[in-house]
Design a protein around this motif. Structure first.
Motif, mmCIF file in Angstrom:
data_model
loop_
_atom_site.group_PDB
_atom_site.id
_atom_site.type_symbol
_atom_site.label_atom_id
_atom_site.label_comp_id
_atom_site.label_asym_id
_atom_site.label_seq_id
_atom_site.Cartn_x
_atom_site.Cartn_y
_atom_site.Cartn_z
ATOM 1 N N GLY A 121 11.889 -6.721 -11.343
ATOM 2 C CA GLY A 121 12.420 -8.071 -11.146
ATOM 3 C C GLY A 121 11.374 -9.102 -11.520
ATOM 4 N N ASP A 122 11.603 -10.325 -11.095
ATOM 5 C CA ASP A 122 10.664 -11.408 -11.380
ATOM 6 C C ASP A 122 9.440 -11.366 -10.470
ATOM 7 N N ASP A 123 9.592 -10.785 -9.304
ATOM 8 C CA ASP A 123 8.518 -10.754 -8.312
ATOM 9 C C ASP A 123 7.910 -9.352 -8.278
ATOM 10 N N ILE A 124 6.975 -9.097 -9.183
ATOM 11 C CA ILE A 124 6.367 -7.764 -9.294
ATOM 12 C C ILE A 124 5.259 -7.624 -8.257
ATOM 13 N N LYS A 125 5.321 -6.543 -7.501
ATOM 14 C CA LYS A 125 4.354 -6.277 -6.435
ATOM 15 C C LYS A 125 3.443 -5.102 -6.830
ATOM 16 N N VAL A 126 2.380 -4.915 -6.070
ATOM 17 C CA VAL A 126 1.447 -3.817 -6.328
ATOM 18 C C VAL A 126 2.191 -2.479 -6.305
ATOM 19 N N GLY A 127 3.101 -2.316 -5.363
ATOM 20 C CA GLY A 127 3.869 -1.068 -5.279
ATOM 21 C C GLY A 127 4.652 -0.795 -6.551
ATOM 22 N N ASP A 128 5.190 -1.851 -7.172
ATOM 23 C CA ASP A 128 5.905 -1.688 -8.445
ATOM 24 C C ASP A 128 4.956 -1.187 -9.524
ATOM 25 N N MET A 129 3.757 -1.746 -9.556
ATOM 26 C CA MET A 129 2.766 -1.338 -10.560
ATOM 27 C C MET A 129 2.342 0.117 -10.348
ATOM 28 N N LEU A 130 2.240 0.522 -9.083
ATOM 29 C CA LEU A 130 1.848 1.906 -8.806
ATOM 30 C C LEU A 130 2.975 2.878 -9.173
ATOM 31 N N LYS A 131 4.221 2.455 -9.004
ATOM 32 C CA LYS A 131 5.347 3.296 -9.438
ATOM 33 C C LYS A 131 5.318 3.489 -10.947
ATOM 34 N N ILE A 132 5.031 2.408 -11.666
ATOM 35 C CA ILE A 132 4.907 2.517 -13.122
ATOM 36 C C ILE A 132 3.739 3.439 -13.463
ATOM 37 N N ALA A 133 2.622 3.284 -12.762
ATOM 38 C CA ALA A 133 1.447 4.130 -12.999
ATOM 39 C C ALA A 133 1.800 5.601 -12.805
ATOM 40 N N SER A 134 2.565 5.896 -11.769
ATOM 41 C CA SER A 134 2.971 7.276 -11.511
ATOM 42 C C SER A 134 3.790 7.816 -12.681
ATOM 43 N N LYS A 135 4.712 7.002 -13.174
ATOM 44 C CA LYS A 135 5.580 7.436 -14.267
ATOM 45 C C LYS A 135 4.812 7.645 -15.568
ATOM 46 N N VAL A 136 3.866 6.761 -15.878
ATOM 47 C CA VAL A 136 3.175 6.856 -17.163
ATOM 48 C C VAL A 136 1.949 7.765 -17.125
ATOM 49 N N SER A 137 1.554 8.186 -15.930
ATOM 50 C CA SER A 137 0.401 9.094 -15.815
ATOM 51 C C SER A 137 0.816 10.523 -15.496
ATOM 52 N N GLY A 138 2.032 10.686 -14.972
ATOM 53 C CA GLY A 138 2.455 12.014 -14.546
ATOM 54 C C GLY A 138 1.842 12.429 -13.224
ATOM 55 N N VAL A 139 1.232 11.469 -12.528
ATOM 56 C CA VAL A 139 0.583 11.730 -11.240
ATOM 57 C C VAL A 139 1.567 11.367 -10.131
ATOM 58 N N SER A 140 1.683 12.232 -9.146
ATOM 59 C CA SER A 140 2.599 12.030 -8.026
ATOM 60 C C SER A 140 2.319 10.722 -7.286
ATOM 61 N N MET A 141 3.395 10.062 -6.815
ATOM 62 C CA MET A 141 3.222 8.861 -5.999
ATOM 63 C C MET A 141 2.400 9.156 -4.752
ATOM 64 N N VAL B 14 -0.271 10.788 -4.560
ATOM 65 C CA VAL B 14 -1.688 10.561 -4.893
ATOM 66 C C VAL B 14 -2.014 9.079 -4.748
ATOM 67 N N PHE B 15 -1.149 8.225 -5.284
ATOM 68 C CA PHE B 15 -1.398 6.781 -5.200
ATOM 69 C C PHE B 15 -1.376 6.300 -3.753
ATOM 70 N N ASP B 16 -0.560 6.942 -2.924
ATOM 71 C CA ASP B 16 -0.518 6.597 -1.500
ATOM 72 C C ASP B 16 -1.852 6.874 -0.820
ATOM 73 N N GLU B 17 -2.620 7.827 -1.341
ATOM 74 C CA GLU B 17 -3.888 8.213 -0.712
ATOM 75 C C GLU B 17 -5.104 7.507 -1.306
ATOM 76 N N LEU B 18 -4.930 6.744 -2.380
ATOM 77 C CA LEU B 18 -6.062 6.040 -2.989
ATOM 78 C C LEU B 18 -6.573 4.939 -2.070
ATOM 79 N N SER B 19 -7.849 4.626 -2.203
ATOM 80 C CA SER B 19 -8.407 3.484 -1.467
ATOM 81 C C SER B 19 -7.739 2.211 -1.976
ATOM 82 N N SER B 20 -7.794 1.178 -1.174
ATOM 83 C CA SER B 20 -7.155 -0.081 -1.575
ATOM 84 C C SER B 20 -7.777 -0.629 -2.858
ATOM 85 N N SER B 21 -9.085 -0.492 -3.010
ATOM 86 C CA SER B 21 -9.727 -1.008 -4.223
ATOM 87 C C SER B 21 -9.293 -0.209 -5.448
ATOM 88 N N ASP B 22 -9.118 1.099 -5.304
ATOM 89 C CA ASP B 22 -8.651 1.908 -6.430
ATOM 90 C C ASP B 22 -7.190 1.608 -6.754
#
Length: 91
Positions: free
Chosen positions: A49-69, A71-79
């Motif tokens: 949508g128009d209001d893209i959040k960090v969670g949206d970016m991480l979902k895209i990252a999961s899709k384009v990296s092949g890495v399970s969501m 994993v992103f749930d366990e990353l540090s906030s800075s990562d």
């Protein structure tokens, strides 16, 4: 006087952006110390949508990296922010 904004260049290998994690995580028998992101395609962003959040970016990252969501749930906030910023640079 305008100041130039300094940008961090991320390493790329054949259309893959590599994000080095500051805080690697253990995932199963594997230590994950970097995330390799491919350039997103239309199918990865068509439902944003128009209001893209960090969670949206991480979902895209999961899709384009092949890495399970999970994993992103366990990353540090800075990562998480580093990955989200890298995805934003690819859009």
């Amino acid at each position: 006087m305008e100041m130039e904004q300094e940008t961090t260049k991320r390493p790329t290998v054949k259309d893959v952006t590599i994000v080095k994690l500051d805080d690697p995580i253990e995932w199963g028998d594997e230590t994950i110390s970097e995330i390799k992101l491919k350039k997103p395609r239309g199918k990865h962003i068509k439902n944003l949508g128009d209001d893209i959040k960090v969670g949206d970016m991480l979902k895209i990252a999961s899709k384009v990296s092949g890495v399970s969501m999970g994993v992103f749930d366990e990353l540090s906030s800075s990562d998480c922010m580093k990955v989200a910023e890298a995805v934003g640079e690819l859009l």
